[in-house]
Design a protein around this motif. Sequence first.
Motif, PDB file in Angstrom:
ATOM      1  N   ASP A 177      13.352   8.480  -4.266  1.00 17.96           N
ATOM      2  CA  ASP A 177      13.332   7.914  -5.620  1.00 17.96           C
ATOM      3  C   ASP A 177      12.132   8.427  -6.414  1.00 17.96           C
ATOM      4  O   ASP A 177      12.265   8.805  -7.580  1.00 17.96           O
ATOM      5  CB  ASP A 177      13.278   6.381  -5.553  1.00 17.96           C
ATOM      6  CG  ASP A 177      14.597   5.783  -5.123  1.00 17.96           C
ATOM      7  OD1 ASP A 177      15.592   6.526  -5.061  1.00 17.96           O
ATOM      8  OD2 ASP A 177      14.644   4.569  -4.832  1.00 17.96           O
ATOM      9  N   LEU A 178      10.963   8.421  -5.788  1.00 10.03           N
ATOM     10  CA  LEU A 178       9.763   8.889  -6.478  1.00 10.03           C
ATOM     11  C   LEU A 178       9.865  10.378  -6.800  1.00 10.03           C
ATOM     12  O   LEU A 178       9.505  10.815  -7.901  1.00 10.03           O
ATOM     13  CB  LEU A 178       8.532   8.611  -5.623  1.00 10.03           C
ATOM     14  CG  LEU A 178       7.173   8.893  -6.275  1.00 10.03           C
ATOM     15  CD1 LEU A 178       6.108   7.927  -5.752  1.00 10.03           C
ATOM     16  CD2 LEU A 178       6.712  10.323  -6.030  1.00 10.03           C
ATOM     17  N   LYS A 188      12.052  11.067  -9.758  1.00  7.58           N
ATOM     18  CA  LYS A 188      11.448  10.679 -11.035  1.00  7.58           C
ATOM     19  C   LYS A 188      10.339  11.639 -11.457  1.00  7.58           C
ATOM     20  O   LYS A 188      10.213  11.965 -12.636  1.00  7.58           O
ATOM     21  CB  LYS A 188      10.894   9.255 -10.945  1.00  7.58           C
ATOM     22  CG  LYS A 188      11.955   8.184 -10.835  1.00  7.58           C
ATOM     23  CD  LYS A 188      11.335   6.802 -10.643  1.00  7.58           C
ATOM     24  CE  LYS A 188      12.424   5.734 -10.497  1.00  7.58           C
ATOM     25  NZ  LYS A 188      11.853   4.386 -10.235  1.00  7.58           N
ATOM     26  N   ASP A 243       3.481   5.441 -15.459  1.00  9.28           N
ATOM     27  CA  ASP A 243       4.765   4.723 -15.414  1.00  9.28           C
ATOM     28  C   ASP A 243       5.385   4.809 -14.025  1.00  9.28           C
ATOM     29  O   ASP A 243       5.924   3.823 -13.503  1.00  9.28           O
ATOM     30  CB  ASP A 243       5.732   5.303 -16.447  1.00  9.28           C
ATOM     31  CG  ASP A 243       5.367   4.912 -17.872  1.00  9.28           C
ATOM     32  OD1 ASP A 243       4.568   3.961 -18.032  1.00  9.28           O
ATOM     33  OD2 ASP A 243       5.876   5.548 -18.814  1.00  9.28           O
ATOM     34  N   ILE A 244       5.301   5.991 -13.423  1.00  9.60           N
ATOM     35  CA  ILE A 244       5.906   6.197 -12.104  1.00  9.60           C
ATOM     36  C   ILE A 244       5.064   5.547 -11.016  1.00  9.60           C
ATOM     37  O   ILE A 244       5.575   4.803 -10.173  1.00  9.60           O
ATOM     38  CB  ILE A 244       6.075   7.708 -11.819  1.00  9.60           C
ATOM     39  CG1 ILE A 244       7.086   8.324 -12.787  1.00  9.60           C
ATOM     40  CG2 ILE A 244       6.531   7.929 -10.375  1.00  9.60           C
ATOM     41  CD1 ILE A 244       7.182   9.837 -12.693  1.00  9.60           C
ATOM     42  N   ASN A 268       2.929   3.172 -11.034  1.00 12.65           N
ATOM     43  CA  ASN A 268       2.852   1.707 -11.059  1.00 12.65           C
ATOM     44  C   ASN A 268       4.055   1.055 -10.376  1.00 12.65           C
ATOM     45  O   ASN A 268       4.007  -0.129 -10.024  1.00 12.65           O
ATOM     46  CB  ASN A 268       2.733   1.204 -12.500  1.00 12.65           C
ATOM     47  CG  ASN A 268       1.339   1.427 -13.063  1.00 12.65           C
ATOM     48  OD1 ASN A 268       0.353   1.466 -12.327  1.00 12.65           O
ATOM     49  ND2 ASN A 268       1.250   1.589 -14.377  1.00 12.65           N
ATOM     50  N   GLU A 269       5.113   1.823 -10.184  1.00  9.18           N
ATOM     51  CA  GLU A 269       6.286   1.307  -9.473  1.00  9.18           C
ATOM     52  C   GLU A 269       6.116   1.385  -7.965  1.00  9.18           C
ATOM     53  O   GLU A 269       6.914   0.810  -7.220  1.00  9.18           O
ATOM     54  CB  GLU A 269       7.535   2.093  -9.888  1.00  9.18           C
ATOM     55  CG  GLU A 269       7.913   1.950 -11.353  1.00  9.18           C
ATOM     56  CD  GLU A 269       9.171   2.715 -11.684  1.00  9.18           C
ATOM     57  OE1 GLU A 269      10.010   2.897 -10.763  1.00  9.18           O
ATOM     58  OE2 GLU A 269       9.329   3.152 -12.839  1.00  9.18           O
ATOM     59  N   TYR A 270       5.066   2.109  -7.527  1.00  6.71           N
ATOM     60  CA  TYR A 270       4.859   2.300  -6.088  1.00  6.71           C
ATOM     61  C   TYR A 270       3.404   1.949  -5.746  1.00  6.71           C
ATOM     62  O   TYR A 270       2.549   2.834  -5.607  1.00  6.71           O
ATOM     63  CB  TYR A 270       5.159   3.760  -5.713  1.00  6.71           C
ATOM     64  CG  TYR A 270       6.565   4.186  -6.049  1.00  6.71           C
ATOM     65  CD1 TYR A 270       7.603   4.024  -5.118  1.00  6.71           C
ATOM     66  CD2 TYR A 270       6.869   4.718  -7.303  1.00  6.71           C
ATOM     67  CE1 TYR A 270       8.895   4.405  -5.437  1.00  6.71           C
ATOM     68  CE2 TYR A 270       8.181   5.102  -7.623  1.00  6.71           C
ATOM     69  CZ  TYR A 270       9.166   4.927  -6.689  1.00  6.71           C
ATOM     70  OH  TYR A 270      10.456   5.301  -7.004  1.00  6.71           O
TER      71      TYR A 270
END
Length: 223
Positions: free
Chosen positions: A122-123, A126, A212-213, A215-217
Motif C-alpha cells: 500500500d505504501l 502511494k 500525507d503518506i 502520517n498513515e504509517y
Amino acid sequence: DVSITTNSERIMALVMLYVGSAVYAFMISNLGALVQEKNSSQSRLKVKINAFKNLAKETDLPEELVHKIKKVMESHHKYGTHSLTNYDFLDELPFTLKSQILVNINAHIVESVAFLRDKDVDLILKMAPMLKPIEFLPKEIVYREGDFPEDIFFLTSGVVYLKDKHGYCIYVVSEGEILGDIEVLQNTIRISSAQAQTRCSLFSLEKEKFLDIINEYPLVKQQ
C-alpha cells in the motif's frame, strides 16, 4: 544453387518473396516510427526548456535556480515515470491484480530506493509514482542551510555531504539514505547544506505528499 523447376516451387518462391518483403517493410516502418517518436520527444523537451529559459530571463530568476529546474526537466524526460491516465481498465481489476501491475510498473523505483524495499505494498503504491528523478554533478548544491524545506530526497547513487554554516562536513550521506527528512518532519528550516561530492542520482518527494503518506504509517514514521 537450387533451381526452380515446377509450378509449385515457383508459387512457394513467390510466397516467400512476398512474406520477406512484407516483414522487411514492417521492420523498416517500425524503426522509422521509433526514430520519429524519439526525435519528437526530444523536440518537445527542447520547446519546454526554451520556454522556461525565456520565462527565467523575463523574470530574472537566479542562475542557480534556472540550472536546477533545467536539470529536473531533463531528468524527468530521461527517467520519465509511467502515467496511468491511459489505463482506466485498471480500475476494473481486483485490487490484488491491480496492485501487482502497479508494483511491476514502478519496480525500477522500488529497486533504486532502499526505503521502499521492505515496505507494505500500500505504501509503495502511494509513494513510488510521486517520486521525481533528479541528478547533480560534483559540487552542486542540493539545498542550502536556512532554506525552507519543500522536498525530501532519496539518494540512489553517489555521495552527498551535509555541511555546517562554516562549510565543514558534518555527515556523509551514502547510497540508499534519505536526506532532508528531518527538517520536514520537524517543520523547521534546513539545519545544514547538502552538496553533491560525486555525480549523484536522487529521487525527490514533495513535503506535503511525504507527510500525507507517512502520517498513515506511524511505525514507518518512527523509523
